[in-house]
Scaffold this motif. Structure first.
Motif, PDB file in Angstrom:
ATOM      1  N   LYS A  46       0.817  -0.997  -0.079  1.00  0.00           N
ATOM      2  CA  LYS A  46       0.111   0.057  -0.076  1.00  0.00           C
ATOM      3  C   LYS A  46       1.018   1.181   0.022  1.00  0.00           C
ATOM      4  O   LYS A  46       1.520   1.481   0.984  1.00  0.00           O
ATOM      5  N   ASP A  47       0.803   2.039  -1.026  1.00  0.00           N
ATOM      6  CA  ASP A  47       1.802   2.948  -0.987  1.00  0.00           C
ATOM      7  C   ASP A  47       1.087   4.498  -2.007  1.00  0.00           C
ATOM      8  O   ASP A  47       0.223   4.077  -2.847  1.00  0.00           O
ATOM      9  N   ASP A  48       1.105   5.512  -1.404  1.00  0.00           N
ATOM     10  CA  ASP A  48       0.497   6.651  -1.882  1.00  0.00           C
ATOM     11  C   ASP A  48       1.546   7.554  -2.318  1.00  0.00           C
ATOM     12  O   ASP A  48       2.693   7.906  -1.429  1.00  0.00           O
ATOM     13  N   THR A  52       4.873   9.755   2.339  1.00  0.00           N
ATOM     14  CA  THR A  52       6.390   9.176   2.688  1.00  0.00           C
ATOM     15  C   THR A  52       6.303   7.709   3.018  1.00  0.00           C
ATOM     16  O   THR A  52       7.569   7.119   3.216  1.00  0.00           O
ATOM     17  N   VAL A  53       5.290   7.110   3.401  1.00  0.00           N
ATOM     18  CA  VAL A  53       5.256   5.996   3.893  1.00  0.00           C
ATOM     19  C   VAL A  53       4.659   4.915   2.971  1.00  0.00           C
ATOM     20  O   VAL A  53       3.467   5.072   2.412  1.00  0.00           O
ATOM     21  N   ALA A  54       5.241   3.551   3.202  1.00  0.00           N
ATOM     22  CA  ALA A  54       4.728   2.595   2.254  1.00  0.00           C
ATOM     23  C   ALA A  54       4.729   1.175   3.281  1.00  0.00           C
ATOM     24  O   ALA A  54       5.488   1.098   4.071  1.00  0.00           O
ATOM     25  N   THR A  55       3.565   0.629   3.049  1.00  0.00           N
ATOM     26  CA  THR A  55       2.865  -0.444   4.046  1.00  0.00           C
ATOM     27  C   THR A  55       3.052  -1.852   3.216  1.00  0.00           C
ATOM     28  O   THR A  55       2.519  -1.914   2.194  1.00  0.00           O
ATOM     29  N   PHE A  56       3.840  -2.606   3.636  1.00  0.00           N
ATOM     30  CA  PHE A  56       3.929  -4.014   3.236  1.00  0.00           C
ATOM     31  C   PHE A  56       3.264  -4.869   4.194  1.00  0.00           C
ATOM     32  O   PHE A  56       3.330  -4.804   5.432  1.00  0.00           O
TER      33      PHE A  56
END
Length: 71
Positions: A46-48, A52-56
């Protein structure tokens, strides 16, 4: 007559408890079979672009299913 009922009840309870142990052991074996490749395939990201945060997440890597319909 009363003795037969006790024996039948004991056998039924033993079979039910034995089934629970087998199911638990099967769950553990299934979880141990999951390897690095499996989680690479089921990984979700989940990346926007504005954040600046990406969630794996590997939540979908292992799901328990119960009952006849696998729900």
């Amino acid at each position: 007559m009363r003795k037969n009922q006790q024996i039948i009840l004991t056998v039924v309870v033993a079979l039910l408890l034995g089934g629970c142990v087998t199911t638990r052991e099967a769950q553990i074996e299934t979880a141990l079979k999951l390897d690095k490749e499996h989680f690479k395939k089921t990984l979700s990201l989940k990346d926007d672009s504005l954040d600046t945060v990406a969630t794996f997440s590997t939540v979908n890597g292992f799901k328990e299913k119960h009952g006849l319909l696998g729900i």
